[in-house]
Design a protein around this motif. Structure first.
Motif, PDB file in Angstrom:
ATOM      1  N   ASN A 186      -8.630  20.034 -32.409  1.00  0.00           N
ATOM      2  CA  ASN A 186      -8.372  18.578 -32.942  1.00  0.00           C
ATOM      3  C   ASN A 186      -6.983  18.452 -33.896  1.00  0.00           C
ATOM      4  N   LEU A 187      -6.052  18.667 -32.966  1.00  0.00           N
ATOM      5  CA  LEU A 187      -4.622  18.797 -33.719  1.00  0.00           C
ATOM      6  C   LEU A 187      -4.231  17.324 -34.388  1.00  0.00           C
ATOM      7  N   GLN A 188      -3.597  17.529 -35.182  1.00  0.00           N
ATOM      8  CA  GLN A 188      -3.117  16.144 -35.935  1.00  0.00           C
ATOM      9  C   GLN A 188      -1.447  15.954 -35.707  1.00  0.00           C
ATOM     10  N   GLU A 189      -1.048  14.871 -36.145  1.00  0.00           N
ATOM     11  CA  GLU A 189       0.335  14.802 -35.939  1.00  0.00           C
ATOM     12  C   GLU A 189       1.156  15.804 -36.976  1.00  0.00           C
ATOM     13  N   ASN A 190       0.723  16.075 -38.212  1.00  0.00           N
ATOM     14  CA  ASN A 190       1.225  16.751 -39.095  1.00  0.00           C
ATOM     15  C   ASN A 190       1.227  18.388 -38.611  1.00  0.00           C
ATOM     16  N   ASP A 191       0.344  18.602 -37.297  1.00  0.00           N
ATOM     17  CA  ASP A 191       0.038  20.094 -36.903  1.00  0.00           C
ATOM     18  C   ASP A 191       1.870  20.367 -36.280  1.00  0.00           C
ATOM     19  N   SER A 192       2.459  19.274 -35.953  1.00  0.00           N
ATOM     20  CA  SER A 192       3.610  19.387 -34.969  1.00  0.00           C
ATOM     21  C   SER A 192       4.460  20.408 -35.824  1.00  0.00           C
TER      22      SER A 192
END
Length: 115
Positions: A46-52
């Motif tokens: 469940n990766l999110q943009e702020n995990d970049s």
């Protein structure tokens, strides 16, 4: 350790030599790992943009307090899904195009049948 190193540095995962683990709250319920001999496999869900970020693995050598990092890490760039929404003005344009097409088709049929 599994570390995020670039945009907002943080410890994502810490595994101790006693096989205890600590996961950052930001990755709670989104991180799994398995250990096989000298290899550790980490899976993020469940990766999110702020995990970049750039992720690196690091270790602490016994009797030393400094982290030892090998390699330059792995860059992960997560992009969100783009959603398209049709506004009311879009539907009005589509409706107008359909009406014009029907009128042209009717005019063509009238001309053809009139001859």
């Amino acid at each position: 350790y599994l570390l995020k190193t670039h945009t907002r540095p943080e410890r994502v995962l810490h595994l101790s030599s006693q096989n205890t683990s600590t996961t950052s709250l930001a990755f709670a319920n989104r991180l799994e790992y398995s250990k096989e001999e000298q290899k550790i496999v980490v899976t993020l869900h469940n990766l999110q943009e702020n995990d970049s970020d750039i992720y690196v693995c690091a270790g602490v050598v016994k009797n030393d307090t400094h982290l030892s990092v090998s390699g330059s890490g792995t860059m992960m760039l997560i992009r969100g899904e783009e959603q398209t929404h049709c506004s009311n003005s879009s539907w009005a344009i589509y409706g107008l195009i359909i009406v014009v097409a029907l009128l042209l088709l009717s005019a063509l049929m009238c001309c053809t049948l009139g001859r």
